[in-house]
Write a protein that holds these residues in place. Structure first.
Motif, PDB file in Angstrom:
ATOM      1  N   GLU A  92      32.483  41.643  43.217  1.00  0.00           N
ATOM      2  CA  GLU A  92      32.494  43.144  42.592  1.00  0.00           C
ATOM      3  C   GLU A  92      32.101  42.877  41.586  1.00  0.00           C
ATOM      4  O   GLU A  92      31.560  43.952  41.504  1.00  0.00           O
ATOM      5  CB  GLU A  92      34.088  43.521  42.274  1.00  0.00           C
ATOM      6  N   ARG A  93      32.567  41.803  40.079  1.00  0.00           N
ATOM      7  CA  ARG A  93      31.605  41.988  39.142  1.00  0.00           C
ATOM      8  C   ARG A  93      30.261  41.731  39.275  1.00  0.00           C
ATOM      9  O   ARG A  93      29.461  41.658  37.728  1.00  0.00           O
ATOM     10  CB  ARG A  93      32.552  40.288  38.465  1.00  0.00           C
ATOM     11  N   VAL A 129      37.687  33.701  38.058  1.00  0.00           N
ATOM     12  CA  VAL A 129      38.651  34.287  38.469  1.00  0.00           C
ATOM     13  C   VAL A 129      40.104  34.965  37.607  1.00  0.00           C
ATOM     14  O   VAL A 129      40.510  35.325  36.733  1.00  0.00           O
ATOM     15  CB  VAL A 129      38.636  34.994  39.597  1.00  0.00           C
ATOM     16  N   GLU A 176      39.929  35.548  47.910  1.00  0.00           N
ATOM     17  CA  GLU A 176      40.156  36.387  47.333  1.00  0.00           C
ATOM     18  C   GLU A 176      39.327  36.439  45.873  1.00  0.00           C
ATOM     19  O   GLU A 176      38.754  37.597  45.444  1.00  0.00           O
ATOM     20  CB  GLU A 176      41.608  36.799  46.860  1.00  0.00           C
ATOM     21  N   CYS A 177      39.313  35.424  45.842  1.00  0.00           N
ATOM     22  CA  CYS A 177      38.749  35.456  44.354  1.00  0.00           C
ATOM     23  C   CYS A 177      37.167  36.239  44.190  1.00  0.00           C
ATOM     24  O   CYS A 177      36.199  36.212  43.350  1.00  0.00           O
ATOM     25  CB  CYS A 177      38.887  33.989  43.268  1.00  0.00           C
ATOM     26  N   ASP A 233      35.922  37.696  46.716  1.00  0.00           N
ATOM     27  CA  ASP A 233      35.449  38.845  46.098  1.00  0.00           C
ATOM     28  C   ASP A 233      35.591  39.353  45.409  1.00  0.00           C
ATOM     29  O   ASP A 233      35.605  40.851  45.045  1.00  0.00           O
ATOM     30  CB  ASP A 233      36.613  39.757  47.397  1.00  0.00           C
ATOM     31  N   LYS A 234      36.066  39.426  44.028  1.00  0.00           N
ATOM     32  CA  LYS A 234      36.346  39.853  42.956  1.00  0.00           C
ATOM     33  C   LYS A 234      34.671  39.148  42.261  1.00  0.00           C
ATOM     34  O   LYS A 234      34.749  40.200  41.534  1.00  0.00           O
ATOM     35  CB  LYS A 234      37.511  39.016  42.365  1.00  0.00           C
TER      36      LYS A 234
END
Length: 74
Positions: free
Chosen positions: A56-57, A18, A49-50, A52-53
């Motif tokens: 999403e991706r 990320v 946090e990364c 979580d991204k």
């Protein structure tokens, strides 16, 4: 950073997929972990946090990298 192709497999670079923070030299560094069962192989993240991204991706595209990170032959 771009993914590479090794023996026909798309491999993630040795950095957070990320934020592209370099992977530390120390094994088992706090917060870092590999993401299993996704493309590209060997992808790692450095924080929640990364991660979580990445979730999403994956939900949107079935992959955890961005188009600009992908190897052109993949």
């Amino acid at each position: 950073m771009k993914n590479t192709i090794i023996d026909g497999l798309e491999i993630a670079p040795e950095c957070c997929i990320v934020c592209e923070k370099p992977m530390p030299d120390e094994p088992d560094s706090a917060g870092w972990f590999y993401i299993i069962g996704v493309k590209p192989i060997g992808a790692i993240v450095c924080s929640q946090e990364c991660f979580d991204k990445v979730k999403e991706r994956h939900e949107k595209t079935g992959r955890i990298d961005t188009p600009k990170q992908r190897h052109s032959d993949a």
